[in-house]
Design an enzyme around this catalytic site. Sequence first.
Site, PDB file in Angstrom:
ATOM      1  N   LYS B 218      28.200  45.374  49.032  1.00 55.10           N
ATOM      2  CA  LYS B 218      28.913  46.265  48.119  1.00 55.10           C
ATOM      3  C   LYS B 218      29.196  47.582  48.838  1.00 55.10           C
ATOM      4  CE  LYS B 218      28.687  43.432  44.639  1.00 55.10           C
ATOM      5  NZ  LYS B 218      29.884  42.925  43.921  1.00 55.10           N
ATOM      6  N   ASP B 246      32.920  44.653  49.350  1.00 54.48           N
ATOM      7  CA  ASP B 246      33.396  44.569  47.961  1.00 54.48           C
ATOM      8  C   ASP B 246      33.320  45.948  47.325  1.00 54.48           C
ATOM      9  OD1 ASP B 246      33.809  44.074  45.269  1.00 54.48           O
ATOM     10  OD2 ASP B 246      32.299  42.503  45.088  1.00 54.48           O
ATOM     11  N   GLU B 272      37.114  43.131  49.070  1.00 57.65           N
ATOM     12  CA  GLU B 272      37.252  42.540  47.741  1.00 57.65           C
ATOM     13  C   GLU B 272      37.439  43.644  46.708  1.00 57.65           C
ATOM     14  OE1 GLU B 272      34.292  39.584  47.076  1.00 57.65           O
ATOM     15  OE2 GLU B 272      34.149  39.981  44.931  1.00 57.65           O
ATOM     16  N   GLU B 299      37.812  38.197  40.322  1.00 56.14           N
ATOM     17  CA  GLU B 299      36.815  38.100  39.252  1.00 56.14           C
ATOM     18  C   GLU B 299      37.261  38.823  37.986  1.00 56.14           C
ATOM     19  OE1 GLU B 299      33.738  40.468  41.587  1.00 56.14           O
ATOM     20  OE2 GLU B 299      33.116  40.903  39.539  1.00 56.14           O
ATOM     21  N   HIS B 349      34.449  33.661  42.851  1.00 58.13           N
ATOM     22  CA  HIS B 349      33.443  34.617  42.425  1.00 58.13           C
ATOM     23  C   HIS B 349      32.332  33.862  41.709  1.00 58.13           C
ATOM     24  CE1 HIS B 349      31.870  37.394  39.164  1.00 58.13           C
ATOM     25  NE2 HIS B 349      31.533  38.023  40.268  1.00 58.13           N
TER      26      HIS B 349
END
Lengths: 433, 433
Positions: B218, B246, B272, B299, B349
């Site tokens: 992340k 992400d 992402e 997602e 996802h």
Amino acid sequence: MPVITGMDVLDVRFPTSRELDGSDAMNPDPDYSAAYVVLHADEGPDGYGFAFTIGRGNDVQAAAIRALEFHVVGRSVPATAAELAALSRDLVGDSQLRWLGPEKGVAHMAIGAVVNAAWDLAARRADKPVWRFLADMTPEEIVGLIDFRYLSDAITPDEAYQILANAQDGKARRMETVLADGYRAYTTSPGWLGYSDDKLVRLSKQAVADGFDMIKLKVGGNLDDDIRRLRLARAAVGDEVRIAVDANQRWDTATAVEWMRALAPFGPYWIEEPTSPDDVLAHQAIARQIAPIKVATGEHVQNRVVFKQLLQAEAISVLQIDACRVGGVNENVAILLLAAKFGVPVCPHAGGVGLCELVRHLSMFDYVSVSGTQTDRAIEWVDHLHEHFADPAIVRGGRYLAPTRPGFSARMYDATLRRYRFPDGPEWTGAGS
Amino acid sequence: MPVITGMDVLDVRFPTSRELDGSDAMNPDPDYSAAYVVLHADEGPDGYGFAFTIGRGNDVQAAAIRALEFHVVGRSVPATAAELAALSRDLVGDSQLRWLGPEKGVAHMAIGAVVNAAWDLAARRADKPVWRFLADMTPEEIVGLIDFRYLSDAITPDEAYQILANAQDGKARRMETVLADGYRAYTTSPGWLGYSDDKLVRLSKQAVADGFDMIKLKVGGNLDDDIRRLRLARAAVGDEVRIAVDANQRWDTATAVEWMRALAPFGPYWIEEPTSPDDVLAHQAIARQIAPIKVATGEHVQNRVVFKQLLQAEAISVLQIDACRVGGVNENVAILLLAAKFGVPVCPHAGGVGLCELVRHLSMFDYVSVSGTQTDRAIEWVDHLHEHFADPAIVRGGRYLAPTRPGFSARMYDATLRRYRFPDGPEWTGAGS
């Protein structure tokens, strides 16, 4: 400091499907409804807002509004632009609730209802109608209302400020104009798909007699029917009156182009919602192929991010804000500024329940403080359900009068709330009929 | 004919925020939750499905599922592709409920939960896992599952049929392969934003030791932190392991480009959710400016219409389906076919609650019957909450095993439902701790 001490949410539904009012190619039998919210203050007036739906699911919409209660109850009554911005930010920014959108659908309309109720409350306390409450803010305050996240590739805070600062010139004069002459309207009342040819012709002629210079017809059910209906309407209103048509999302790109070419001989002014409101690229393709007929959309456009792309892609030449689809006044101010930046006229969606009442405030603010013009602008007018509102929209001679009472005009009469409450009001139990 | 006699909907929440599992730049403290639905049949097995949320609002999601009950209860248990297509059409086509979306957010996720539960039910009756139940359908049956409205400018029924017909060649062999070797996974377990550097390094090394050749971190909170964390992860896993990052929608276009250029020296494989999931044009702009780093999203992509545009605009080079965001299996089959048409790999996802359990079925079906390849494909793997599922996802040596039990693997244990039910289960009242 006065405090918001409670929030009531009501499921209110009107049995409009019984008369086919509001029938179109995608929505054959709507029961116009409102998930209605009241913000109670410990002193001074309460605030009113709602999300508009068309029947089933209004209870889900009400539940989504209730999920926001903890953000609102116990909070000081917002009075300033900064406080209204903070409320909007807190609601949109709730990280757990955000998953339900983000910023779209039921969850986002719930935010819109609460934000609009807070504007109603703030404007009532300021003793001004919302359009005037907004117009009296400084450009800096107005820019501060907006969440610029995801907008910076199209408009910056500085650019927004500049648009507002430029519109200071002539603002006082435009305020007088709107108070004296109101704002241009167009009417959809003749054009519902469920109406007979006779009713269509009669109501079209009546619209012109009433002073409208633009009407709208629903299309998209059957091409032969649409050709016949548009021909009848054109004959009824003459060549000088604009006729917009509205497909309510029925088509794919190729069908939209083919259909509109078949209707082109009757001079349609715009095609509204030709396809999915999510499909920026399809609107772009349709717009390129059917020019000079304009493409319009917005009543189902979920948020500022999609409006931004529709403008960036030159996919629409008419932008239709809706008072209750997006996150309330704050996001609609952002959308008005985007439209001004791109030079695209805003012609709001209205009708439904109370949408005329609310959205006129936004168009009048746009005229006074943002775009500075009414050219090629008009607010949709549908003449039903206004009798339920304490400060109803009034159209005379084809123009909306400027509301002068304090607030956002969202309040319904208590008798209406009692009668149409679903499922236990007498209109639905049959006790009152 | 067996009939669906009832529908139960439960609000189930797990207190994941206590450990910062699942923390990212946009979602600092999620409580992973499910609005869980059970379809009761008068004979044979029941069917299970759910919508995934991250806490607050799970009750709203549950209410939206309940609003669909009248479409389902009293209906014959669907057994064929045609019956599953009819159910999906009836739910998506409800003209009054459609206003709440259309086809997005809470209302659409509710449709997904019910449609997926119907697939679970149908596959259990057929005594097959859903991936196998799908793979055993003919190309005609599979095309018949799909709503092509708004898709025809990108893929026609004939083109979809051709993709499926071409994949018949080698299908039996691929079915054996997936049963023997499973499907490649990548893991996000090391990379949550709330984890310490030590934990990040330890879990990254562990991932490689466990057989993964790709991990995900992340990013998007603080650039200096991200540079430090990506450098540590790269050092921990070596140059041969792919590292995806992400941002969970944190950035505008310019920030995304700037940030990814700063991370480029550490060889990120994809970025992402760099920005709003609604912003096709921003993804396109970012993709053009940061190539060869890939752009991935999905997602939060609300439906097939937005996926279609992301592909048309070459805005993504990795497409991330989610089992529970869109309208269920039917719409995800449409999205798999769109991805195949455009030659873009699908890397689902997963994580959350039960998303790994469900989505593996869709990737295995894609491999066997649609794309015919696993090249550059991998299913996300997050190793938590699987213990609550009766047919849990199992990853060994960096690969998902093929599920062999009948159904969609959506069923949770009764003990879990009792314990985590919100707000009255003992996990939330404190009675059980």
